[in-house]
Enzyme design. Structure first.
Site, PDB file in Angstrom:
ATOM      1  N   ASN A  19      39.646 -13.968  11.906  1.00  0.00           N
ATOM      2  CA  ASN A  19      41.738 -14.590  12.822  1.00  0.00           C
ATOM      3  C   ASN A  19      40.012 -14.955  13.338  1.00  0.00           C
ATOM      4  OD1 ASN A  19      43.614 -14.907  13.260  1.00  0.00           O
ATOM      5  ND2 ASN A  19      43.983 -13.510  13.724  1.00  0.00           N
ATOM      6  N   TRP A  20      40.957 -16.366  13.659  1.00  0.00           N
ATOM      7  CA  TRP A  20      40.506 -17.824  13.762  1.00  0.00           C
ATOM      8  C   TRP A  20      41.119 -17.810  15.102  1.00  0.00           C
ATOM      9  CZ3 TRP A  20      37.455 -21.714  10.745  1.00  0.00           C
ATOM     10  CH2 TRP A  20      36.736 -21.255  10.031  1.00  0.00           C
ATOM     11  N   LYS A  21      42.493 -17.639  14.690  1.00  0.00           N
ATOM     12  CA  LYS A  21      43.283 -18.172  15.957  1.00  0.00           C
ATOM     13  C   LYS A  21      44.034 -18.821  16.012  1.00  0.00           C
ATOM     14  CE  LYS A  21      42.216 -13.074  17.520  1.00  0.00           C
ATOM     15  NZ  LYS A  21      43.010 -11.537  19.203  1.00  0.00           N
ATOM     16  N   HIS A 104      51.219  -9.506  12.334  1.00  0.00           N
ATOM     17  CA  HIS A 104      49.454 -10.081  13.918  1.00  0.00           C
ATOM     18  C   HIS A 104      50.198  -9.379  15.106  1.00  0.00           C
ATOM     19  CE1 HIS A 104      46.011 -10.613  16.718  1.00  0.00           C
ATOM     20  NE2 HIS A 104      45.627 -10.460  15.454  1.00  0.00           N
ATOM     21  N   GLU A 106      49.720 -10.010  17.834  1.00  0.00           N
ATOM     22  CA  GLU A 106      50.015 -11.233  18.925  1.00  0.00           C
ATOM     23  C   GLU A 106      51.613 -11.769  18.399  1.00  0.00           C
ATOM     24  OE1 GLU A 106      46.326 -13.164  18.720  1.00  0.00           O
ATOM     25  OE2 GLU A 106      45.233 -11.033  19.861  1.00  0.00           O
ATOM     26  N   GLU A 176      45.049  -1.457  14.065  1.00  0.00           N
ATOM     27  CA  GLU A 176      44.957  -2.538  14.804  1.00  0.00           C
ATOM     28  C   GLU A 176      45.229  -2.329  16.228  1.00  0.00           C
ATOM     29  OE1 GLU A 176      42.661  -6.729  13.802  1.00  0.00           O
ATOM     30  OE2 GLU A 176      45.168  -7.558  14.444  1.00  0.00           O
ATOM     31  N   GLY A 182      41.063  -8.179  21.906  1.00  0.00           N
ATOM     32  CA  GLY A 182      40.456  -9.088  22.444  1.00  0.00           C
ATOM     33  C   GLY A 182      40.027  -8.552  23.415  1.00  0.00           C
ATOM     34  N   SER A 223      38.249  -6.218  18.968  1.00  0.00           N
ATOM     35  CA  SER A 223      36.996  -5.421  19.321  1.00  0.00           C
ATOM     36  C   SER A 223      35.684  -5.336  18.242  1.00  0.00           C
ATOM     37  CB  SER A 223      36.735  -5.405  20.496  1.00  0.00           C
ATOM     38  OG  SER A 223      37.937  -6.042  21.177  1.00  0.00           O
ATOM     39  N   GLY A 244      38.258 -10.998  14.445  1.00  0.00           N
ATOM     40  CA  GLY A 244      38.552 -12.030  16.095  1.00  0.00           C
ATOM     41  C   GLY A 244      37.845 -12.765  16.607  1.00  0.00           C
ATOM     42  N   GLY A 245      37.437 -12.335  17.925  1.00  0.00           N
ATOM     43  CA  GLY A 245      37.051 -12.965  18.097  1.00  0.00           C
ATOM     44  C   GLY A 245      35.183 -13.539  17.255  1.00  0.00           C
TER      45      GLY A 245
END
Ligand code: PEP
Length: 263
Positions: A19-21, A104, A106, A176, A182, A223, A244-245
């Site tokens: 997930n590149w956000k 998600h 977010e 998640e 994150g 993470s 993600g990151g």
């Protein structure tokens, strides 16, 4: 007579999605794909998906053709078309993608998504033949007040309500915990596995029956890095990761995918 043992986790193809956000311009996205696709395509035993921002989907879809790497949207609306300024419809997503991340945390936290809107989107995914990656997970406050089971069971029950049993095995669930996203503070493998085995699979069983519930892939997200990935993939109930990151770093994402191939 040879006795064949039931190995639940081996029956489900490992799955890793990035997930590149809200990161990467089209040119940056192209460069990231150029630098990781050859390495990723070699890891054939894992279902791999990249989820860049909407603006890069068209460019990336061409680059991924024939690589065996799937493309996913980070969100989609449930209506097919019309006066919904700023939204992207399932028909539009389907033109370019095979997958869509839905619900998600977010989006739940900043854009008002609820179990009800998640459910509408999952049903739209069913109608438009898009594989939904449905995110569930408790906040830090819910975790600290021992409400994880109640919250996650409710997200599954209402988020996946009225989905057809025929489509259900296509769904991918991502557990998640919000406190792990994150933050660099991942859950332990054991804790995540416990939530999947004691809450998520039972909730899926209630909705779709035991056989279908066993077929649905459940990922861990929060993470995940190259150093902790094996801890999750070594768990019996965790079938992969939503990353993600670390999905923005070529070596990290390739190493995570490689770790998934060893489960
Ligand atoms: C995510 O965005 O779904 C996620 C898990 O992020 P991170 O890996 O950065 O925690």
């Amino acid at each position: 007579m040879v006795k064949i043992l039931w190995k639940g986790n081996k029956m489900r193809t490992p799955f890793v999605a990035g997930n590149w956000k809200m990161n990467k311009t089209v040119e940056e996205a192209r460069n990231l794909v150029y630098s990781m696709s050859a390495k990723l395509r070699e890891i054939q035993s894992v279902e791999k998906v990249l989820c860049p921002p909407f603006t890069s989907l068209l460019a990336i879809s061409g680059l991924l053709e024939g690589t065996g790497i799937g493309l996913g949207a980070q969100n989609m609306y449930w209506e097919e078309k019309g006066a919904f300024t700023g939204e992207v419809s399932p028909a539009m997503v389907k033109e370019l993608c095979q997958y869509a991340i839905i619900g998600h945390s977010e989006r739940r936290a900043y854009f008002g998504e609820t179990d009800e809107t998640v459910n509408k989107k999952v049903k739209a995914a069913q109608t438009f033949d898009v594989t939904p990656i449905v995110c569930v997970g408790e906040t830090l406050e819910q975790y600290e007040s021992n409400r994880t089971s109640e919250v996650v069971a409710r997200q599954i029950k209402f988020g996946l309500a009225d989905v057809s049993p025929a489509f259900a095995p296509r769904i991918v669930v991502a557990y998640e915990p919000v406190w792990a996203i994150g933050t660099g503070k991942a859950s332990s493998g054991e804790n995540a596995n416990g939530v999947v085995s004691k809450v998520i699979r039972p909730a899926l069983t209630e909705l779709f029956g035991a056989q279908t519930a066993q077929a649905i892939r459940v990922l861990y997200g929060g993470s995940v890095t190259a150093s902790n990935a094996s801890e999750f993939f070594g768990q019996s109930e965790i079938d992969g990761a939503l990353v993600g990151g670390a999905s923005l770093k070529v070596d990290e994402f390739v190493a995570i995918t490689m770790a998934a191939s060893k489960r």
